[in-house]
Design a protein around this motif. Structure first.
Motif, PDB file in Angstrom:
ATOM      1  N   UNK A   1      19.777  20.048  18.533  1.00 20.14           N
ATOM      2  CA  UNK A   1      19.170  18.934  19.248  1.00 20.14           C
ATOM      3  C   UNK A   1      18.870  17.795  18.282  1.00 20.14           C
ATOM      4  N   UNK A   2      19.269  16.607  18.645  1.00 21.39           N
ATOM      5  CA  UNK A   2      18.992  15.443  17.825  1.00 21.39           C
ATOM      6  C   UNK A   2      17.748  14.738  18.357  1.00 21.39           C
ATOM      7  N   UNK A   3      16.712  14.698  17.540  1.00 25.24           N
ATOM      8  CA  UNK A   3      15.475  14.047  17.942  1.00 25.24           C
ATOM      9  C   UNK A   3      15.419  12.644  17.363  1.00 25.24           C
ATOM     10  N   UNK A   4      14.836  11.715  18.096  1.00 28.54           N
ATOM     11  CA  UNK A   4      14.745  10.345  17.589  1.00 28.54           C
ATOM     12  C   UNK A   4      13.751  10.256  16.431  1.00 28.54           C
ATOM     13  N   UNK A   5      13.977   9.348  15.496  1.00 31.82           N
ATOM     14  CA  UNK A   5      13.001   9.127  14.419  1.00 31.82           C
ATOM     15  C   UNK A   5      11.653   8.704  15.007  1.00 31.82           C
ATOM     16  N   UNK A   6      10.595   9.003  14.308  1.00 31.73           N
ATOM     17  CA  UNK A   6       9.253   8.652  14.773  1.00 31.73           C
ATOM     18  C   UNK A   6       8.800   7.388  14.041  1.00 31.73           C
ATOM     19  N   UNK A   7       8.642   6.288  14.763  1.00 33.06           N
ATOM     20  CA  UNK A   7       8.251   5.034  14.105  1.00 33.06           C
ATOM     21  C   UNK A   7       6.796   5.049  13.671  1.00 33.06           C
ATOM     22  N   UNK A   8       6.513   4.364  12.580  1.00 35.51           N
ATOM     23  CA  UNK A   8       5.140   4.269  12.078  1.00 35.51           C
ATOM     24  C   UNK A   8       5.008   2.975  11.279  1.00 35.51           C
ATOM     25  N   UNK A   9       3.840   2.789  10.698  1.00 36.15           N
ATOM     26  CA  UNK A   9       3.545   1.576   9.950  1.00 36.15           C
ATOM     27  C   UNK A   9       3.111   1.970   8.543  1.00 36.15           C
ATOM     28  N   UNK A  10       3.735   1.335   7.559  1.00 38.79           N
ATOM     29  CA  UNK A  10       3.434   1.672   6.170  1.00 38.79           C
ATOM     30  C   UNK A  10       1.944   1.593   5.875  1.00 38.79           C
ATOM     31  N   UNK A  11       1.293   0.560   6.385  1.00 39.19           N
ATOM     32  CA  UNK A  11      -0.130   0.358   6.085  1.00 39.19           C
ATOM     33  C   UNK A  11      -0.968   1.548   6.535  1.00 39.19           C
ATOM     34  N   UNK A  12      -0.605   2.119   7.675  1.00 41.82           N
ATOM     35  CA  UNK A  12      -1.355   3.262   8.185  1.00 41.82           C
ATOM     36  C   UNK A  12      -1.102   4.495   7.325  1.00 41.82           C
ATOM     37  N   UNK A  13       0.169   4.760   7.026  1.00 46.35           N
ATOM     38  CA  UNK A  13       0.500   5.943   6.230  1.00 46.35           C
ATOM     39  C   UNK A  13      -0.137   5.867   4.841  1.00 46.35           C
ATOM     40  N   UNK A  14      -0.084   4.690   4.233  1.00 46.28           N
ATOM     41  CA  UNK A  14      -0.649   4.506   2.894  1.00 46.28           C
ATOM     42  C   UNK A  14      -2.154   4.723   2.893  1.00 46.28           C
ATOM     43  N   UNK A  15      -2.820   4.262   3.931  1.00 49.09           N
ATOM     44  CA  UNK A  15      -4.282   4.380   3.986  1.00 49.09           C
ATOM     45  C   UNK A  15      -4.747   5.799   4.266  1.00 49.09           C
ATOM     46  N   UNK A  16      -3.858   6.642   4.795  1.00 46.03           N
ATOM     47  CA  UNK A  16      -4.252   8.000   5.175  1.00 46.03           C
ATOM     48  C   UNK A  16      -3.885   9.059   4.137  1.00 46.03           C
ATOM     49  N   UNK A  17      -2.833   8.812   3.365  1.00 48.99           N
ATOM     50  CA  UNK A  17      -2.303   9.866   2.505  1.00 48.99           C
ATOM     51  C   UNK A  17      -1.938   9.344   1.118  1.00 48.99           C
ATOM     52  N   UNK A  18      -2.505   9.947   0.064  1.00 46.81           N
ATOM     53  CA  UNK A  18      -2.117   9.560  -1.298  1.00 46.81           C
ATOM     54  C   UNK A  18      -0.632   9.796  -1.579  1.00 46.81           C
ATOM     55  N   UNK A  19      -0.060  10.792  -0.921  1.00 47.43           N
ATOM     56  CA  UNK A  19       1.352  11.096  -1.132  1.00 47.43           C
ATOM     57  C   UNK A  19       2.224   9.996  -0.522  1.00 47.43           C
ATOM     58  N   UNK A  20       1.901   9.591   0.704  1.00 49.13           N
ATOM     59  CA  UNK A  20       2.637   8.481   1.308  1.00 49.13           C
ATOM     60  C   UNK A  20       2.440   7.195   0.495  1.00 49.13           C
ATOM     61  N   UNK A  21       1.239   7.015  -0.029  1.00 47.10           N
ATOM     62  CA  UNK A  21       0.973   5.830  -0.851  1.00 47.10           C
ATOM     63  C   UNK A  21       1.914   5.796  -2.055  1.00 47.10           C
ATOM     64  N   UNK A  22       2.047   6.950  -2.730  1.00 47.50           N
ATOM     65  CA  UNK A  22       2.933   7.022  -3.899  1.00 47.50           C
ATOM     66  C   UNK A  22       4.378   6.746  -3.514  1.00 47.50           C
ATOM     67  N   UNK A  23       4.780   7.219  -2.335  1.00 46.05           N
ATOM     68  CA  UNK A  23       6.151   6.994  -1.869  1.00 46.05           C
ATOM     69  C   UNK A  23       6.422   5.526  -1.573  1.00 46.05           C
ATOM     70  N   UNK A  24       5.483   4.898  -0.866  1.00 47.38           N
ATOM     71  CA  UNK A  24       5.755   3.605  -0.250  1.00 47.38           C
ATOM     72  C   UNK A  24       5.315   2.403  -1.082  1.00 47.38           C
ATOM     73  N   UNK A  25       4.511   2.639  -2.103  1.00 46.87           N
ATOM     74  CA  UNK A  25       4.091   1.526  -2.944  1.00 46.87           C
ATOM     75  C   UNK A  25       4.925   1.430  -4.233  1.00 46.87           C
TER      76      UNK A  25
END
Length: 250
Positions: free
Chosen positions: A83-107
């Motif tokens: 089954x092919x599932x659609x990507x889940x859209x999000x906002x960098x600002x939200x991910x960065x503010x919630x997770x240090x790991x996402x922050x390291x990825x996206x900054x």
């Protein structure tokens, strides 16, 4: 002989003080209090982010809303690969503010930041969608399977409040039948509250331990965990014997 200030029991020594059992119990209580304070601080910081919006006309982005999203998350190892599932859209600002790991990825100039796509392995689409939703709302609808999945994601991406939330849910569902697999799960994912609660149940019925199918599986897969259970049980027996026979204290 001197008396313990807490329990008034006599034990060897010359001055008034604290006996070993009361000292250890006080240490455990202090550790639990510190853990509770850290959990509350984490929750306050998490919920505070929901109120920090830049300006009176700002509309906080909704979870999974494609409009103006600048990053997508993909469950790369979905349980149903057909089954092919659609990507889940999000906002960098939200991910960065919630997770240090996402922050390291996206900054930084990591692949995820450049491509705008974050691939998350070994997770179901439903769990990933629930995870992203929690990052926006600080809420999740849990059953035992979902709580386990979200705890793994919370540990991986260092979302402390979500990990605590899942641990508390799983503790509320603990019983003798699932205490051993949950102990092994908690051990694997450094979930200390769940680990302690499961261990307490296990030690209350050690005579039934070897009769569980999960016991033999654990002996084969991770005997170290089984050894730790026995060591904890024997330590408890020694402490109990010392408490019941105070004359043996020195």
């Amino acid at each position: 002989m001197m008396k313990c200030l807490s329990c008034k029991e006599e034990y060897g020594g010359r001055d008034v003080g604290t006996c070993r059992e009361c000292y250890e119990e006080a240490g455990e209580t202090e550790e639990e209090l510190k853990r509770e304070i850290e959990d509350l601080k984490s929750k306050v910081n998490f919920l505070r982010l929901l109120t920090l919006v830049p300006g009176p006309n700002y509309s906080f982005p909704r979870p999974n809303a494609p409009s103006f999203s600048d990053v997508v998350l993909v469950a790369s190892d979905s349980a149903d690969s057909r089954t092919t599932f659609p990507p889940i859209p999000a906002h960098r600002a939200v991910l960065i503010s919630r997770s240090p790991v996402f922050r390291a990825m996206l900054e930084t100039k990591m692949e995820e930041s450049l491509s705008g796509t974050i691939k998350i392995s070994d997770v179901s689409y439903d769990a990933l969608r629930a995870f992203v939703s929690y990052l926006y709302t600080a809420d999740a609808s849990l059953d035992e399977h979902m709580a386990c999945d979200l705890l793994v994601l919370a540990e991986k991406y260092e979302v402390k409040h979500l990990k605590t939330y899942c641990e508390k849910y799983l503790i509320s569902r603990l019983n003798w039948e699932n205490s051993l697999p949950y102990y092994a799960f908690a051990h694997q994912h450094c979930a200390k509250s769940l680990l302690d609660a499961a261990l307490s149940l296990i030690m209350d019925s050690m005579d039934k331990l070897t009769k569980q199918e999960e016991y033999m599986e654990l002996v084969e897969k991770d005997p170290r965990v089984v050894v730790e259970i026995y060591e904890a049980y024997l330590s408890k027996q020694v402490n109990t014997a010392a408490t019941e026979n105070p004359t043996a204290k020195s």
